[in-house]
Design a protein around this motif. Structure first.
Motif, PDB file in Angstrom:
ATOM      1  N   GLN A 184      43.430  41.055  34.269  1.00 10.47           N
ATOM      2  CA  GLN A 184      43.128  41.881  35.434  1.00 10.47           C
ATOM      3  C   GLN A 184      41.879  42.721  35.213  1.00 10.47           C
ATOM      4  OE1 GLN A 184      46.597  43.689  37.045  1.00 10.47           O
ATOM      5  NE2 GLN A 184      45.469  45.019  38.465  1.00 10.47           N
ATOM      6  N   LEU A 185      41.656  43.168  33.971  1.00 15.16           N
ATOM      7  CA  LEU A 185      40.431  43.915  33.667  1.00 15.16           C
ATOM      8  C   LEU A 185      39.191  43.078  33.968  1.00 15.16           C
ATOM      9  CD1 LEU A 185      41.216  45.750  30.286  1.00 15.16           C
ATOM     10  CD2 LEU A 185      40.456  46.838  32.413  1.00 15.16           C
ATOM     11  N   HIS A 186      39.215  41.806  33.578  1.00 12.31           N
ATOM     12  CA  HIS A 186      38.067  40.942  33.806  1.00 12.31           C
ATOM     13  C   HIS A 186      37.854  40.648  35.295  1.00 12.31           C
ATOM     14  CE1 HIS A 186      38.418  40.218  29.444  1.00 12.31           C
ATOM     15  NE2 HIS A 186      37.139  39.935  29.520  1.00 12.31           N
ATOM     16  N   LYS A 187      38.922  40.691  36.081  1.00 13.53           N
ATOM     17  CA  LYS A 187      38.773  40.515  37.528  1.00 13.53           C
ATOM     18  C   LYS A 187      38.128  41.740  38.163  1.00 13.53           C
ATOM     19  CE  LYS A 187      42.661  37.318  38.239  1.00 13.53           C
ATOM     20  NZ  LYS A 187      44.002  37.150  38.871  1.00 13.53           N
ATOM     21  N   GLU A 188      38.496  42.929  37.682  1.00 10.97           N
ATOM     22  CA  GLU A 188      37.988  44.160  38.286  1.00 10.97           C
ATOM     23  C   GLU A 188      36.632  44.562  37.731  1.00 10.97           C
ATOM     24  OE1 GLU A 188      40.508  47.355  39.022  1.00 10.97           O
ATOM     25  OE2 GLU A 188      42.339  46.152  39.275  1.00 10.97           O
ATOM     26  N   LEU A 189      36.305  44.084  36.517  1.00  4.21           N
ATOM     27  CA  LEU A 189      34.994  44.374  35.927  1.00  4.21           C
ATOM     28  C   LEU A 189      34.345  43.053  35.529  1.00  4.21           C
ATOM     29  CD1 LEU A 189      35.885  47.439  33.653  1.00  4.21           C
ATOM     30  CD2 LEU A 189      34.570  47.487  35.788  1.00  4.21           C
ATOM     31  N   PRO A 190      33.783  42.298  36.481  1.00  2.00           N
ATOM     32  CA  PRO A 190      33.182  40.994  36.179  1.00  2.00           C
ATOM     33  C   PRO A 190      32.085  41.141  35.123  1.00  2.00           C
ATOM     34  CG  PRO A 190      33.383  41.323  38.558  1.00  2.00           C
ATOM     35  CD  PRO A 190      33.695  42.641  37.914  1.00  2.00           C
ATOM     36  N   PHE A 231      36.970  42.416  25.719  1.00  2.00           N
ATOM     37  CA  PHE A 231      38.303  42.899  26.079  1.00  2.00           C
ATOM     38  C   PHE A 231      39.252  41.738  26.380  1.00  2.00           C
ATOM     39  CE2 PHE A 231      35.727  46.591  26.516  1.00  2.00           C
ATOM     40  CZ  PHE A 231      36.543  47.634  26.081  1.00  2.00           C
ATOM     41  N   SER A 232      39.126  40.702  25.596  1.00  2.00           N
ATOM     42  CA  SER A 232      40.106  39.626  25.659  1.00  2.00           C
ATOM     43  C   SER A 232      41.425  40.159  25.114  1.00  2.00           C
ATOM     44  CB  SER A 232      39.644  38.441  24.812  1.00  2.00           C
ATOM     45  OG  SER A 232      39.593  38.818  23.435  1.00  2.00           O
TER      46      SER A 232
END
Length: 377
Positions: free
Chosen positions: A64-70, A75-76
């Protein structure tokens, strides 16, 4: 449903902390990054270890972090677990070595004290190593994780942190130095420094400066193997070192500056040519390195002692400390070398070297490719 809400709150907390950290990064990139990773590690540890988040929480948070911060990197799920490990491995030691602002007992990220607010309160002597918060913060997170995985005691970890920062080690160099057990080998080379260097602090510096074994992975061992003459062999070693002098200095330490090879000395009409001459800024002394392809021989000490006397009389500046000599050979009986070296009145030590071909397969694979190193140099 409760878990989904918890994950959303966790994502927002970490996202806010990341953005805040990015704003402050221009001031101190590495320290801020390490502080962020430590804080997130503490937050994740407090919320995941007791089952509060449930199974698979870290993977879902990362996604979800990668979706909100492309474009977000580092942060894998695996890296977040590394952050947790980083906190868990260091939290007790940092607590004993430092003091920090009061930490609230709740599990929110805002309650986590920042690591860069820590102040040193305890200078316990840990096998000669002391905790330094600035040095700790100046080392990158990946380097820290290598040290955590490979070095187990606090003294050992502090040693490798300091060495990595002072010598600007790459990840590969750091790994190979830990694998070669540099921490245990430091100061174990046969020497007479305490006897010949009158200043006890200077003698201790000299003992700590030199290792008992050096990795010279850039030496062409195959070329040495087809030669019969020992003197020619040593010239080949010398030329390999000269051609890769930056790499050699990285092996010895950044305080070494190269002066020359086959340095011309003359006294009473006699010419002498020491193999390699360096200057060490920390010791404020010239350092002669004599290269020997084979086993240690007592005759090498007499030759080196003569070089040191001539250099001290003819080359050393008045403000410099006495010149130090190092014999670098393939093999040595340490007890025997320690015994015979005590009769000489010039500061000398005996160390060995090895190449990548001498190392176990597992360790060789951890080293950078020699040709790539040459291109970089």
């Amino acid at each position: 449903m409760k878990n989904e809400i918890d994950y959303t709150e966790a994502v927002q907390a970490i996202k806010t902390a990341i953005l805040k950290s990015q704003y402050k990064a221009a001031r101190n990139v590495n320290a801020e990054s390490l502080s962020l990773n430590y804080g997130i590690g503490q937050y994740v540890s407090r919320n995941s270890r007791d089952g509060f988040w449930g199974t698979g929480a870290i993977e879902k948070i990362s996604e979800q972090l990668h979706k909100e911060l492309p474009g977000l990197r580092g942060f894998s799920a695996a890296n977040i677990k590394f952050m947790r490990q980083f906190y868990e491995e260091w939290s007790k030691d940092l607590e004993s070595l430092t003091t920090a602002s009061e930490i609230r007992s709740d599990k929110s990220l805002t309650a986590v004290s920042e690591i860069d607010t820590l102040q040193l309160i305890n200078e316990r002597d840990l096998k000669g190593e002391k905790f330094n918060i600035e040095t700790f913060l100046s080392l990158g997170f990946t380097h820290h994780m290598i040290i955590i995985r490979k070095a187990k005691t606090l003294a050992e970890r502090l040693f490798y942190i300091r060495q990595a920062v002072e010598n600007q080690w790459s990840k590969e160099t750091l790994s190979s130095q830990i694998e070669s057990n540099l921490f245990e080998k430091r100061g174990t080379l046969p020497n007479n420094f305490t006897k010949t260097i009158t200043d006890s602090k200077q003698a201790l510096k000299a003992i700590q400066m030199f290792k008992d074994e050096y990795l010279l992975d850039f030496i062409n061992v195959e070329e040495l193997g087809v030669r019969d003459n020992a003197d020619i062999d040593e010239k080949v070693i010398e030329q390999e070192i000269v051609q890769n002098v930056k790499n050699f200095i990285m092996t010895f330490g950044n305080d070494f500056a190269f002066v020359g090879n086959q340095y011309h000395l003359e006294i009473f009409g006699e010419e002498q040519y020491p193999d390699l001459l360096f200057f060490n800024r920390e010791l404020n002394a010239l350092v002669v390195v004599e290269l020997k392809k084979g086993d240690f021989k007592t005759a090498y000490l007499g030759q080196l002692c003569a070089y040191l006397k001539i250099i001290d009389d003819k080359l050393k500046k008045p403000h410099e400390n006495p010149t130090i000599g190092l014999i670098l050979c393939k093999n040595v009986n340490k007890d025997f070398a320690e015994y015979v070296i005590q009769d000489y009145d010039k500061p000398m030590g005996v160390a060995t070297y090895r190449s990548a071909e001498d190392m176990p397969e597992k360790l060789r694979k951890a080293l950078p490719d020699v040709e790539k190193l040459k291109e970089l140099l």
